[in-house]
Design an enzyme around this catalytic site. Structure first.
Site, PDB file in Angstrom:
ATOM      1  N   ASP A 134       0.854  -2.969  -0.937  1.00 13.32           N
ATOM      2  CA  ASP A 134      -0.272  -2.763   0.092  1.00 13.32           C
ATOM      3  C   ASP A 134      -0.171  -1.540   0.695  1.00 13.32           C
ATOM      4  OD1 ASP A 134      -1.329  -5.195  -0.736  1.00 13.32           O
ATOM      5  OD2 ASP A 134      -0.367  -6.212   0.576  1.00 13.32           O
ATOM      6  N   ASP A 163      -7.225  -5.793  -3.679  1.00 15.97           N
ATOM      7  CA  ASP A 163      -7.671  -6.826  -2.561  1.00 15.97           C
ATOM      8  C   ASP A 163      -9.264  -6.587  -2.283  1.00 15.97           C
ATOM      9  OD1 ASP A 163      -5.088  -8.042  -2.612  1.00 15.97           O
ATOM     10  OD2 ASP A 163      -4.593  -6.790  -0.797  1.00 15.97           O
TER      11      ASP A 163
END
Length: 164
Positions: A120, A134
């Protein structure tokens, strides 16, 4: 006309899936190469920093078993099959929504399999750190719901006109 739309839909699904998967994997490769863990880049509206997420979306269910991970993949597969089967006559726009979801999910699954955690890197400072996969999944779900609601709305309008 309807037959042509159904034939072209899988190509739209494939292209959108591969596009999202390619962008996601390329962005994560760039982050892993040029943004070491612990460093960040401040872009005013957001912060770029590399975080490894061993949990599910947004860091939920951190530290759970492999069985939970496999179960989530199975649930995702069933969910996507039902959406695809239900929406296969809805055309290219619905297939793009599914492509966003599938491409994003595959991007995160690839990370889990080969890196043991999802990379991330987008930090909005008020939300858990996330990645393009995401964002694509969330956008795909919202878009699919919008297409479904629009179809339901059209169905009600047609039924109303037929009654009057």
């Amino acid at each position: 006309m309807q037959t042509e739309r159904r034939k072209s839909a899988p190509l739209t699904l494939l292209v959108s899936t591969l596009l999202v998967l390619g962008l996601d994997q390329a962005s994560k490769a760039l982050v892993r190469k040029f943004l070491p863990a612990g460093e960040s880049v401040d872009l005013k509206l957001l912060l770029l920093r590399q975080v490894r997420n061993p949990g599910t979306a947004f860091g939920l269910l951190h530290g759970r078993s492999t069985a939970l991970f496999l179960a989530s993949i199975a649930v995702l597969a069933v969910f996507l099959f039902v959406l695809w089967w239900w929406g296969r006559a809805r055309g290219g726009l619905f297939q793009v929504a599914l492509g966003l979801i599938i491409g994003g999910a595959l991007g995160n699954i690839i990370d889990r399999i080969f890196l043991g955690a999802v990379v991330d890197f987008i930090d909005l400072r008020f939300w858990p750190v996330f990645n393009l996969a995401d964002a694509a999944i969330v956008a795909g779900v919202v878009y699919a719901i919008a297409v479904i609601l629009a179809d339901i709305w059209k169905g009600h309008e047609v039924a109303s006109r037929e009654r009057s």
